[in-house]
Design an enzyme around this catalytic site. Structure first.
Site, PDB file in Angstrom:
ATOM      1  N   ASP A  86       0.933  87.579  43.714  1.00 25.22           N
ATOM      2  CA  ASP A  86      -0.197  88.843  43.805  1.00 25.22           C
ATOM      3  C   ASP A  86      -0.410  89.312  42.579  1.00 25.22           C
ATOM      4  O   ASP A  86      -0.665  90.577  42.470  1.00 25.22           O
ATOM      5  CB  ASP A  86       0.574  89.850  44.919  1.00 25.22           C
TER       6      ASP A  86
ATOM      7  N   ASN B 142     -11.298  90.416  46.950  1.00 20.34           N
ATOM      8  CA  ASN B 142     -11.772  92.118  46.763  1.00 20.34           C
ATOM      9  C   ASN B 142     -12.314  92.127  45.502  1.00 20.34           C
ATOM     10  O   ASN B 142     -11.743  92.908  44.355  1.00 20.34           O
ATOM     11  CB  ASN B 142     -10.374  92.980  46.940  1.00 20.34           C
TER      12      ASN B 142
HETATM   13  O1  DOR Z   1      -1.113  96.057  44.741  1.00 15.93           O
HETATM   14  C1  DOR Z   1      -2.084  95.598  45.052  1.00 15.93           C
HETATM   15  N1  DOR Z   1      -3.051  95.487  44.283  1.00 15.93           N
HETATM   16  N2  DOR Z   1      -2.146  95.089  46.226  1.00 15.93           N
HETATM   17  C2  DOR Z   1      -3.325  94.681  46.909  1.00 15.93           C
HETATM   18  O2  DOR Z   1      -3.086  94.182  47.914  1.00 15.93           O
HETATM   19  C3  DOR Z   1      -4.413  94.646  45.958  1.00 15.93           C
HETATM   20  C4  DOR Z   1      -3.939  94.427  44.773  1.00 15.93           C
HETATM   21  C5  DOR Z   1      -5.366  94.479  43.599  1.00 15.93           C
HETATM   22  O3  DOR Z   1      -6.387  93.934  44.013  1.00 15.93           O
HETATM   23  O4  DOR Z   1      -5.372  95.464  42.887  1.00 15.93           O
END
Ligand code: DOR
Length: 444
Positions: free
Chosen positions: A309, A94
């Site tokens: 993450d 992303n």
């Molecule tokens: O908290 C999150 N931030 N969850 C995600 O799935 C994407 C991520 C982001 O790219 O900021």
């Protein structure tokens, strides 16, 4: 040259802890033994009293490049990662542009070849329209296919049921899913907006990004995977309810595996009061009972992998009201010390941490020659002092965003040294080498 002898370490590897030496030559582990001092070497690291573990393989990070480099880039965030003992990372699609075709993947790999401090691989992002790119990806250099089955940061939701069927039926490699049901979340958002307007208190985040949203979506992912025989990896689980979907079979035989993240193991809903948007993330941090169940699921094998993450946003962005404050926290630098707190508390053992952060990702993604302290494997190592306390301070944060969700916490353990491909990259609180990460290779 560059033969490094690590002596007197407590080596944590393959469910054991034992005292010994490790000799590194030409980037790889040359020998592991009781006393290797008589073998030729150029440099000695005395690791007496410290634990030597395989470096972490983080299967979920967002490093923001290209497109959002004011938040971080592959260089800045991988630099922070090695300071946290992470020696390999798998990065999410992303970005801007999104990593949804082969050219975008190649572009990221080219950046990482120049700037990554740790070893790297990239996910191809699935969309409602790129099934051909999914089917034709190269399984030996791509870590997985990422499917946002719930919308999160960025515009990557895959919500067309026919497309989901196709992805689950035809993806040639592991499918990693973000599971939160978007219609449920939108209905919750509308309800809370009607009550509070734009300024919803941050502690309602887990009511909006609710446990029902998680369960609905992960149930669908598991159902699709069972029907199509997909190799599914469900990312960042947060609720006790979802644990019933998974089993404790030995991970190597499982077609459906799971991941939990360091912050979901550390914080609970009571922390929104003090931390606000600093701990706003998707899926949301849930209750203490959920946190306890996640720890139990690590112990009993329903959870296979622990990751970060890592998802940095600027401090300014995080100061905005509920709907505008982006979700995600910077974690790579502090995740390991936070996980080692579970060892101090008696909730997890060191071998369990090593299994879930190094061995399991190496096996589940079929990574060649990494994730274990084994002769012939790459020397990706982290040395930790379990008894050296440090307080997390924003001034020491290496990530570009310059803040940590753990600011002010006193962690009882400290990362002393990190080695990537046999080179010391982090020592005495400093990154001491240039970016030398290599692409991960997948034996598929
Ligand atoms: O908290 C999150 N931030 N969850 C995600 O799935 C994407 C991520 C982001 O790219 O900021």
């Amino acid at each position: 040259m560059n033969r490094i002898l690590i002596t007197n370490a407590e080596i944590v590897n393959e469910q054991n802890i034992f005292s010994g030496d490790v000799l590194i030559r030409r980037g790889r582990i040359h020998a592991i033994g009781g006393d290797l001092g008589s073998q030729p070497h150029d440099q000695v690291i005395d690791a007496a009293g410290k634990r030597l573990m395989p470096g972490l393989i983080d299967d979920q990070v967002h490093f923001r490049e290209p497109g959002y480099t004011h938040k971080g880039d592959i260089g800045s965030e991988s630099r922070a990662a090695v300071a946290g003992g992470i020696t390999s990372f798998m990065e999410m699609p992303n970005t801007q542009p999104t990593t949804t075709d082969h050219d975008a993947l190649a572009a990221k790999r080219a950046i990482a070849a120049r700037t990554a401090y740790a070893n790297y691989a990239f996910y191809l992002g699935a969309t409602n329209t790129n099934i051909d790119a999914v089917k034709s990806l190269d399984p030996q250099i791509t870590c997985g296919v990422k499917v946002f089955m719930g919308a999160s940061t960025g515009d990557m939701l895959v919500d067309d049921p026919r497309t989901l069927e196709k992805i689950f039926a035809e993806a040639p490699i592991l499918v990693a899913t973000h599971c939160e049901d978007t219609p449920t979340i939108l209905a919750n958002e509308a309800r809370f907006r009607a009550q509070y307007g734009d300024d919803v208190p941050m502690w309602h985040h887990p009511d909006i990004r609710s446990r029902e949203a998680c369960l609905t979506s992960s149930s669908l992912a598991v159902e699709l995977a069972k029907r199509h025989g997909t190799r599914l990896h469900v990312l960042h689980l947060t609720t006790a309810d979802e644990m019933a979907l998974f089993n404790s079979d030995p991970p190597d035989g499982k077609k459906i595996t799971t991941e939990v993240c360091a912050h979901h193991l550390f914080f609970n809903t009571s922390d929104y009061e003090t931390h606000g948007a600093r701990i706003k993330c998707n899926p949301a941090i849930k209750t203490e009972a959920d946190r306890q169940t996640l720890l139990k699921a690590i112990r009993d094998g329903r959870i296979d992998v622990i990751a970060t993450d890592h998802a940095p946003h600027t401090w300014t962005e995080k100061q905005r009201p509920y709907f505008e404050a982006p979700s995600g926290l910077p974690l790579v630098q502090d995740a390991l010390p936070s996980l080692l707190e579970h060892v101090h508390r008696g909730d997890l053992s060191l071998p369990q941490i090593v299994e879930k952060t190094s061995h399991a990702p190496a096996r589940l993604f079929n990574i060649r020659d990494r994730g274990y302290i084994r002769e012939g494997y790459w020397a990706d190592l982290v040395l930790v002092d379990l008894d050296r306390t440090h307080v997390v301070e924003n001034k020491n944060v290496i990530c570009r965003c310059g803040w940590s969700p753990f600011e002010g916490y006193s962690f009882r353990s400290t990362v002393e040294m990190t080695m990537v491909n046999g080179r010391i990259v982090y020592q005495n609180g400093q990154v001491v080498d240039s970016p030398q990460g290599l692409p991960l290779e997948f034996e598929r």
